[in-house]
Design a protein around this motif. Structure first.
Motif, PDB file in Angstrom:
ATOM      1  N   TYR A 284      34.070  27.665  83.738  1.00 61.82           N
ATOM      2  CA  TYR A 284      32.982  28.497  84.235  1.00 61.82           C
ATOM      3  C   TYR A 284      33.409  29.960  84.343  1.00 61.82           C
ATOM      4  N   ARG A 287      33.480  31.506  80.868  1.00 59.96           N
ATOM      5  CA  ARG A 287      32.158  31.803  80.312  1.00 59.96           C
ATOM      6  C   ARG A 287      31.510  32.975  81.051  1.00 59.96           C
ATOM      7  N   GLU A 290      33.139  36.143  79.792  1.00 58.92           N
ATOM      8  CA  GLU A 290      32.669  36.434  78.434  1.00 58.92           C
ATOM      9  C   GLU A 290      31.259  37.024  78.474  1.00 58.92           C
ATOM     10  N   LEU A 312      24.962  34.773  82.955  1.00 61.36           N
ATOM     11  CA  LEU A 312      24.668  33.820  81.886  1.00 61.36           C
ATOM     12  C   LEU A 312      23.212  33.858  81.444  1.00 61.36           C
ATOM     13  N   PHE A 353      27.057  27.260  78.530  1.00 58.13           N
ATOM     14  CA  PHE A 353      28.491  27.074  78.718  1.00 58.13           C
ATOM     15  C   PHE A 353      29.235  26.771  77.425  1.00 58.13           C
ATOM     16  N   ARG A 355      30.697  28.158  73.757  1.00 56.55           N
ATOM     17  CA  ARG A 355      31.206  29.445  73.255  1.00 56.55           C
ATOM     18  C   ARG A 355      30.400  29.845  72.021  1.00 56.55           C
TER      19      ARG A 355
END
Length: 465
Positions: A284, A287, A290, A312, A353, A355
């Motif tokens: 988590y 992500r 990112e 997100l 979640f 990539r």
């Protein structure tokens, strides 16, 4: 037109939509291993050793008890009818027929359906509106304090309250303060945290705070919208001090299937166990980092992105280019990217979640293509809806839908009582609820919404005859 079965084959398009497991890439490892086994081996009934969410014996009951203890609540129930069924059961456990409940104006349409089923009157609380985006923001404590002073009087007892935290777009509410205000009024509080499951499993000091940590009596988590489980899975957490256990159990029994899918129940268990693991915490945070870096990179390159409390959820400000989110969604489809939520002024992507390699380049290419289409003249903002005060329908939704009705053009609906729900889906936030009287300013606002969103907001409306 291809069949449904054909549409379930592998797809090369980039999945920036729900469920957040990204077409299986981010499913919990144990669940992925199960799905590689002999096809159909997991399609089982409620065998004694398996049981079900409402049974006292079996693996499901044991798992629910262990997870409730781990979460620090009294009870836990798995749901295989999404967050919808659990939210409806929670509302009907709080409110008897003839009661009223407090709902935020951005409550999901399933809660209106629960009011219909239970003969309950919704009392709507205002939520800030973001005119530059064309959708609701999040509730704050001062706004709620003003809404409750003076205390709403629907002519019947108010037996509970529902909050939304975070919203579909990732906007978080001042959740602890809101719950404390409502508890001080003697009300049990249920929180629709379908889009914030991950908040309950983040680091203890993380912000935004989960409604579970904030003391809510009932919290509903989706396990596919903001956790990497299979679609249609959810969980209900219960603290028994203010909501009676027996009433809640009966309410769940009314609304849950007697033949729950063993696969979906296994997805509930496996996903929640995965969320409690240190492996999940690491994934988590990766992500999340990112996503923050992606937004920073796109903004440096001139892409306009609206702020959200959840990195997100990426909200592309297409209206600033003169392009509606609906048209932008069509362009994304042609570019091989499937977004989550198109609206008149923006387009929301759910990063999920999994990539996504090369995503920044693809989104930058899409933004530049949109800029060529838009002509550089921003779309006009959507005016605030005339819903900035506490409002009570004149009839309960079930009463309004039982009476004789006729269909009229929106322009001829002033001072009539609505007999149907107007609710763009997604996001599933009602713009008009059965039983509400349509004022002139409400009518004008709905007409403006129809012009921008004709597929979702009808020009003809059912009203009481």
């Amino acid at each position: 037109m291809p069949s449904l079965l054909e549409l379930l084959r592998p797809d090369r398009r980039l999945a920036m939509h729900l469920p957040v497991h990204g077409r299986g890439a981010a499913l919990p490892p144990r669940l992925r291993r199960l799905l590689r086994q002999s096809p159909g081996s997991w399609d089982l009934p409620e065998l004694p050793e398996i049981g079900g969410p409402l049974e006292r014996q079996g693996a499901v009951a044991s798992s629910q008890a262990q997870l409730a203890e781990a979460m620090g609540v009294d009870h836990c129930w798995f749901g295989v009818n999404g967050a919808t069924g659990l939210l409806q059961a929670g509302l009907l456990a709080m409110a008897q027929p003839g009661d009223a409940v407090l709902l935020p104006r951005n409550a999901h349409r399933c809660l209106i359906a629960a009011c219909e089923l239970g003969g309950v009157m919704p009392v709507f609380l205002p939520v800030p509106f973001l005119a530059d985006r064309g959708h609701a923001g999040s509730m704050n404590a001062e706004g709620l304090r003003q809404s409750l002073d003076p205390w709403p009087d629907p002519g019947r007892p108010i037996s509970g309250a529902v909050l939304v935290h975070p919203t579909y777009h990732g906007y978080s509410a001042e959740i602890r303060e809101l719950i404390e205000l409502l508890h001080a009024k003697g009300l049990p509080v249920m929180v629709d945290e379908a889009h914030g499951t991950h908040l309950a499993f983040a680091a203890k000091r993380s912000r935004p705070l989960s409604a579970l940590a904030a003391g809510a009596d009932l919290v509903v988590h989706s396990l596919h919208k903001s956790a990497p489980g299979l679609a249609q899975t959810a969980v209900l957490w219960h603290r028994a001090q203010r909501v009676d256990h027996a009433r809640l159990h009966r309410s769940l029994a009314r609304l849950q299937t007697t033949s729950p899918s063993a696969l979906l129940l296994a997805s509930c268990e496996t996903t929640l166990n995965w969320l409690f693991s240190h492996h999940w915490s690491s994934l988590y945070e990766d992500r999340r980092s990112e996503a923050i870096n992606l937004v920073d990179d796109l903004r440096r390159r001139g892409v306009h992105i609206h702020a959200s409390d959840d990195p997100l959820r990426l909200i592309l400000a297409t209206g600033e280019l003169g392009v509606s989110g609906l048209d932008a969604d069509d362009l994304c489809m042609r570019q091989g990217v499937i977004a989550e939520l198109p609206e008149p002024l923006c387009l929301t992507f759910c990063l999920g979640f999994a990539r996504h390699r090369g995503l920044a380049k693809r989104l930058l290419r899409i933004w530049r293509a949109l800029a060529l289409e838009g002509g550089g003249v921003p779309l006009t903002q959507i005016p605030d809806p005339p819903l900035q005060s506490t409002s009570i329908p004149e009839l309960t939704p079930d009463e309004a839908q039982r009476r004789a009705h006729c269909i009229r053009p929106l322009a001829q609906c002033v001072d009539h009582i609505a007999a149907e729900l107007i609710c763009p889906y997604p996001p599933g936030v009602p713009l008009l609820v059965p039983g509400e009287r349509i004022s002139a300013d409400r009518c004008r606002w709905l007409q403006s919404q129809h012009q921008r969103w004709p597929d979702q907001v009808p020009g003809m409306v059912k009203v009481l005859a």
